[in-house]
Design an enzyme around this catalytic site. Sequence first.
Site, short mmCIF file in Angstrom:
data_model
loop_
_atom_site.label_atom_id
_atom_site.label_comp_id
_atom_site.label_asym_id
_atom_site.label_seq_id
_atom_site.Cartn_x
_atom_site.Cartn_y
_atom_site.Cartn_z
N ASP A 131 0.82 -1.19 0.00
CA ASP A 131 0.00 0.00 0.00
C ASP A 131 0.86 1.25 0.00
OD1 ASP A 131 -2.65 1.34 0.29
OD2 ASP A 131 -1.77 2.00 2.18
N LYS B 109 1.25 4.19 -3.01
CA LYS B 109 1.16 5.62 -2.76
C LYS B 109 2.41 6.36 -3.24
CE LYS B 109 -1.92 5.17 1.25
NZ LYS B 109 -2.05 5.29 2.72
#
Length: 803
Positions: free
Chosen positions: A661, A665
């Site tokens: 994750d 990003k």
Amino acid sequence: MKILKFGGKSLSNGEGINKVVSIITDKVNQGEQIAVVVSARGSATDELEAILAVAAKNGDYKSLLEKFKQYQQNDYSAVDLSEEFAVLDKLYEGVSLIGDYSSKIKDQILSVGELLSAKLLTAILVEKGINAKFADSRIFLKTDSKFGDAQPLEQVSKKNVIQYFKDNAVYVNIVTGFIGSNINNVTTTLGRNGSNYTASLLANYLNAAELQNYTHVDGIYTANPDLVADAKKIDHLTFNEANELANFGATILHAKTIIPLLEKNIPLRILNTFNHENEGTLITATSTSGGIKTLSVLEDLALVNLEGRGLLGKTGVDARIFKVMGDNNISVSIISQGSSERGIGLVVAESQATKAMIELEKEFENDFYSKDVNKISVTDDVSVISIIGQDLSTFHKPYTALIRNKIIPILFNNTVTGKNVSLVVKKHELHKALNVIHGEIFGVSKKINIAVFGHGLVGGTLINQILESAKAIEKRKDIKLNIFAIANSKNVLLNKDGVSPNWVNEIQTNGFAYDIKDIITYANENHLENLIAVDNTASAAFVENYIPLVENGFDLISSNKVANTLSYGFYKELRKVLAENQKNYLYETNVGAGLPLIDTIKLLHLSGENITKIKGVFSGTLSYLFNNFSAKEVPFSEILKEAIDNGYTEPDPREDLCGNDVGRKLLILARELDLQNEFEEVAIQNLIPEHLREGSAADFLTKLKEFDPIYAKIKEEQKPNHVLRYIGELSGDLQNDKGILEVKLVSVSSDTALGGLKGSDSFFEIYTESYGDRPIVIQGAGAGSAVTARGVFGDILRLSDKG
């Protein structure tokens, strides 16, 4: 004296005619001097014409005629209408026997509608004690003999009218509209909307103080209220504006009605019979206010195009075209010409388009052979929207709003005065185009139609936030947020007027299986403008819908990071489609939840600032883990279990702990700097021991203690006064195609900004050439459904405010 004119709906049985009687009685009792002009009652003229067509085919016209008589007589059996009914019997019988009729006979039949209306109203008023008199306009209104569209003979008609009203001044004269007679006393009609014309002529001849036209609406509106729900009544118009409205299809006015009033500067007031205390719309020679007044529409049109490169510079082409139109009695409402490649577009009635094309082909037959003319074609089903009062200096606003909503006008022109602009659009786009233009130029609330995909924690919170704030936002910003669709991977709830706060139950009871085409079709069929699709899923499959949504007029907002972290090829393709369709894609929550991170980086990059490095704590979950683990003397598993129990992690915590994750990003920020990195090039330190990466989530949750010795050792090996932080870092020469992307666990001094992080805050440092060693710092809540939903909400408002 005031002239009162009542339309057919006003005079219909029941409430209508009772209201008319009440209005006339009130005015007489107040001492006003009035004359009344009436149309045929209800839809009498259309019915008489329909019966005529049946009789001409030797059909059963008698049953239709009896039904017509019953309606006209209705509850007024004491009123003697036998003379008019006898005329109809005789004329229809003759038409039925012959099987045909002349325009002269048709005028005699159609005139009966007004005769019945005036005679009946007079009788009712007399019964009420009003000194009323039936006035057959054929006595004084003399016309030429062009049956069906007769023109008044000005001098003789004016003389007759003045004398008639002088002789009958003691009466309230109830005048038949629409009809007159030629010099041989044969009945003629003044064409459709002829009753308005009759009233206008009487007002002119008698120097009336005002013409009051009573209809079934409160006045003239900024647009047709049947098509634009937000249309507002206009208090005041000028005759010029009213004339433009009449020319461009406003059914409440007729162009020839305006001229007799304008000659004598007689005000015209449009009023509602059913709400007669409303002041209506006043039309006068001058107005105190300028600007755009209203949108008017012409429908059932076609566009005839003549194209010919060889005609460039040749004289007489226009004259030849318009001679064809004139010879064939084809009216042209709008003309548009091109010069670089000779082309002329003519907007005509759809019923006349084929004839226009055939006759033009005959006229330009030799030019086809010489190849001076390339093509003559017809585009059917077009409509014209006229913006009355619009000048070209501000025309870009409604035009841009149309383009933003995927409505491309076929052509446009403006009048010689430059104060009225007309647009030709496809008929199926008319409803949506009207609402888009109206919302843009009249200052009413701009309606934003939102489809929300994904209604879990973030999506559900967002929906409730919008519903709770919608009224305040509309009041404060003139933006009306309307959620018309809520969907998950299986079902969708649709409501063009907006979902209710009870949407959770409604989607269970009224939701149905769908694919993305269903939502696109629903938006098109309901003419929904300013469309936004909000993706609150975490689905890679749903991202495949982005391009078709954009191509069908939707802007995109997403908290789903997938679209920005798929292949660089897809990333560029999506941006290409967005640019081609002039659509926006906002995704501020992709990295910092509600923090203004992506916008800041975009602005720095677009301004030419050289960003040299970005680093920070990208995950609120992992921020919570290591902030607490570093501050407390407790095992790592205990902090991890606490985070799981508080709902800070995904149901399977390995989705947070693997670092993917954070990697996604970081990749999103890299691509904002035009770097072409792929996800596989991000170096990610996986926090999960290798032997715990496989297997079920349930099994994993039983083995959390196996983290403890690993992270106890890492913690012990730090320098004094240092703490652990899990960061993402973008570095390298960021002016090249690719940067260095790393996701890693680091140890930093506790007296730095990064080391002092608390709770579950996200933290970002942006290093630039101009700022040197002093980075721009953005810090705050970087996780949580409410924070993320609020960030998505911010994107919706940012997008709604555009243009």
